[in-house]
Scaffold this motif. Structure first.
Motif, mmCIF file in Angstrom:
data_model
loop_
_atom_site.group_PDB
_atom_site.id
_atom_site.type_symbol
_atom_site.label_atom_id
_atom_site.label_comp_id
_atom_site.label_asym_id
_atom_site.label_seq_id
_atom_site.Cartn_x
_atom_site.Cartn_y
_atom_site.Cartn_z
ATOM 1 N N PRO A 86 0.813 -1.160 0.145
ATOM 2 C CA PRO A 86 -0.238 0.007 -0.026
ATOM 3 C C PRO A 86 0.895 1.176 0.262
ATOM 4 N N GLU A 87 0.322 2.233 -0.549
ATOM 5 C CA GLU A 87 1.060 3.586 -0.569
ATOM 6 C C GLU A 87 0.771 4.108 0.828
ATOM 7 N N TYR A 88 -0.091 3.841 1.739
ATOM 8 C CA TYR A 88 -0.138 4.364 2.814
ATOM 9 C C TYR A 88 -0.742 3.283 3.828
ATOM 10 N N VAL A 89 -0.164 3.159 5.247
ATOM 11 C CA VAL A 89 -0.476 2.569 6.409
ATOM 12 C C VAL A 89 -1.235 3.424 7.226
ATOM 13 N N GLY A 129 8.772 1.787 1.911
ATOM 14 C CA GLY A 129 8.462 3.093 0.817
ATOM 15 C C GLY A 129 6.957 3.228 1.161
ATOM 16 N N THR A 130 6.576 2.989 2.212
ATOM 17 C CA THR A 130 5.209 3.359 2.762
ATOM 18 C C THR A 130 5.012 4.757 3.456
ATOM 19 N N ASP A 131 4.096 5.372 3.250
ATOM 20 C CA ASP A 131 3.930 6.772 4.042
ATOM 21 C C ASP A 131 2.775 6.198 5.321
ATOM 22 N N LEU A 132 3.047 6.660 6.623
ATOM 23 C CA LEU A 132 2.270 6.448 7.638
ATOM 24 C C LEU A 132 1.378 7.304 7.910
ATOM 25 N N ILE A 133 0.108 7.097 8.526
ATOM 26 C CA ILE A 133 -0.909 8.011 8.840
ATOM 27 C C ILE A 133 -1.092 7.660 10.283
ATOM 28 N N ALA A 134 -0.854 8.586 11.407
ATOM 29 C CA ALA A 134 -1.188 8.241 12.448
ATOM 30 C C ALA A 134 -2.909 8.670 12.954
ATOM 31 N N GLU A 135 -3.267 7.676 13.220
ATOM 32 C CA GLU A 135 -4.833 7.928 13.672
ATOM 33 C C GLU A 135 -4.921 7.922 15.035
#
Length: 591
Positions: free
Chosen positions: A173-176, A207-213
């Motif tokens: 995935p591009e984002y996790v 190579g994944t961007d992380l999104i902190a929820e």
């Protein structure tokens, strides 16, 4: 009498949600943390009528075999309501279950998104899953069609539920999205911090961007930014609303990235907080208090490896331990078998055995090793569950485990004060230097501590060192000021607080006043200690006091932790030569 709400059958509830206007859309902003810009929104569907939660509605659709139908309707509703001109990208939730069951076909998803008349690169599909994905390869193949159309993929709720490393690796995935469980109160959780730090490394390598929820506190946001996570989402940054937003709260901009946060530390001696007495438990036979010494002798014969035999009452509550060696020696005395054999076994037991509950932490059990009662070495100890006998533990196993934990912990924390040791100190200095964050490096040391230690002994000396630690901690700002223990009576404080000088003077003043209570009245009255100097000659020494030397670390002045430590130590030596409580080196390295 008020009318009761009518409970509709599940099929009717689902049909109502599927009709035009049956769902409503809300959007929660996602922030780019480097410049605090709104770059995307997650679209969230809500039932327009009734009191059902979105999860309850999804469960009804899943049980009815209509999950794909509901998710498609939700996607259309969200796409129609979203303001693409101000909202950035739109993230939509779709379940892996519906895709794998064929209820959501890739072309069907593409057609639903194309209805917005926007470039498909503006969409991100969040893959959610409440069950284990058994055929990851087939899911990856289906998502390949979406990627070919320009749609990006995100893996939702990583760290909770069924999102896992297999999905991450195989789907690419591009984002996790890191689940709220990992992010909420990360500023107070060393465990969560360690996990997220590891995930940042994994994301970098893949190579994944992380999104902190789940970001709800400024302190958590500071930690996330410091870790290099690029995106965040949560109530602190914006709540779900019917309209997309471009604004970030002004107070958030003011609070963000002023300083580098101090990472939380466990303060434990042990690196294994979940190791308990239960992990040392050995199932062993016991004997009741009405049994005879002949009965005990028989049990020892049947269990040749048993060091000691537990004695319990009728409710299996421990009363004592019969040591095998002591028992055999007593029974080997001439005529002892005839005199003692039929007597109750409690005559030869050690009363008041050392005991531990199954849930007791190994750290807490280490106090057994420090006690005056050393019977654990020969008898072992009894392990209980709810006050009743559960098994035994050996002194050898306890000593081995505690030693292993202390060796590991000593690399990172001083065992006396539990403050961070040399490795964490160096790591924090390196973080400050890399972030180009100005700070003040304070080296704290005791004057005339050796004479105090020689006269009063190491136990009282340890009390004085712990007093230094507690004084420094009390006057440091825990979010920004790092307090470390180099060893002995040497401490380091890395200040980012603007009022660091006042804090240093308060530290010196408070310690010098409080430490007087650690001297005997006669020494306090004289104001000096008597002892030998380094040449072995009689001498008097002033009472022990605290000195702090400070080296300013302006932006770009230092490149290594060793340089900082050297300058801070030089400031301390100068303070001692000048006989002052606080000395600050000239900020100009040329002086």
């Amino acid at each position: 009498m008020p009318a009761r709400p009518i409970s509709l059958p599940a099929a009717d509830v689902l049909d109502a949600a599927m009709r035009p206007g049956g769902l409503r859309a809300v959007f929660q902003p996602i922030i780019h943390l480097e410049d605090l810009r709104v770059v995307a929104h997650e679209g969230l569907m809500r039932p327009a009528h009734g009191r059902l939660t979105p999860l309850q509605l999804l469960d009804i659709a899943r049980n009815a075999g209509r999950l794909g139908e509901l998710e498609t309707q939700a996607a259309r509703t969200l796409v129609r309501a979203f303001d693409f001109d101000r909202g950035g990208r739109l993230l939509l939730n779709l379940s892996a279950h519906a895709i794998l069951q064929g209820a959501l076909r890739p072309q069907q998803i593409i057609e639903s998104l194309q209805s917005a008349g926007r470039d498909l690169s503006r969409f991100v599909i969040e893959i959610t899953e409440r069950d284990i994905v058994e055929d990851v390869g087939r899911l990856a193949d289906a998502l390949g069609y979406l990627r070919a159309a320009g749609i990006r993929i995100a893996l939702d709720d990583f760290g909770n539920g069924h999102s896992n490393f297999e999905l991450w690796h195989e789907l690419g995935p591009e984002y996790v999205k890191l689940d709220r469980y990992l992010i909420h109160e990360i500023a107070q959780s060393p465990g969560r911090l360690s996990i997220v730090r590891a995930l940042v490394q994994v994301a970098d390598s893949l190579g994944t961007d992380l999104i902190a929820e789940g970001v709800e506190h400024v302190q958590d946001l500071a930690i996330i930014q410091d870790l290099g996570i690029r995106y965040a989402q949560g109530y602190l940054l914006g709540r779900p609303a019917e309209r997309a937003t471009e604004a970030v709260p002004d107070d958030l901009r003011l609070a963000s990235r002023e300083k580098l946060p101090v990472w939380p530390r466990s303060g434990r001696r042990s690196s294994f907080p979940k190791v308990t007495a239960a992990h040392l438990l050995i199932e062993a036979p016991f004997i009741t208090d009405d049994a005879s010494n002949f009965d005990a002798e028989q049990l020892f014969r049947q269990h040749p490896d048993l060091q000691a035999l537990p004695v319990v009452d009728g409710d299996q509550r421990p009363l004592g331990l019969i040591n095998r060696r002591v028992f055999n020696e007593r029974m080997a005395v001439p005529f002892a078998r005839e005199l003692l054999g039929r007597k109750p076994c409690i005559k030869l037991m050690h009363a008041s055995p050392i005991m531990a509950d199954v849930a007791q932490n190994i750290d807490a059990m280490s106090e057994i090793l420090l006690g005056e009662d050393q019977r654990y070495l020969s008898d072992g100890f009894i392990i209980t569950r709810d006050g009743r006998y559960a098994g035994v533990g050996t002194g050898e196993a306890l000593v081995r485990r505690v030693t292993e934990l202390r060796i590991e912990a000593a690399r990172y924390a001083n065992p006396l004060t539990l403050l961070p040791g040399n490795i964490p100190i160096a790591e924090h200095i390196a973080r400050l230097i890399e972030a180009q964050q100005p700070f003040m490096a304070a080296y704290c040391d005791l004057n005339h501590f050796k004479p105090y230690n020689d006269q009063y002994g190491y136990f009282r000396g340890d009390r004085m060192i712990r007093l230094v630690a507690s004084t420094l901690l009390r006057h440091a700002e825990p979010q920004w000021d790092f307090v470390g223990h180099v060893g002995g009576d040497d401490f380091v404080v890395l200040f980012q607080s603007d009022d660091w000088e006042r804090r240093c003077r308060d530290m010196v003043g408070e310690f010098n006043a409080a430490s007087l209570a650690l001297f005997d009245e006669s020494d306090r009255t004289r104001g000096v200690l008597e002892g030998e100097d380094r040449a072995g000659r009689y001498a008097t020494f002033p009472l022990t006091t605290l000195t702090i030397g400070v080296a300013p670390a302006s932006r770009g002045r230092f490149t290594t932790a060793e340089e900082v430590a050297s300058q801070a130590a030089a400031a301390k030596r100068q303070a001692k030569r000048l006989n002052v409580g606080l000395h600050v080196l000239d900020a100009d390295p040329g002086h």
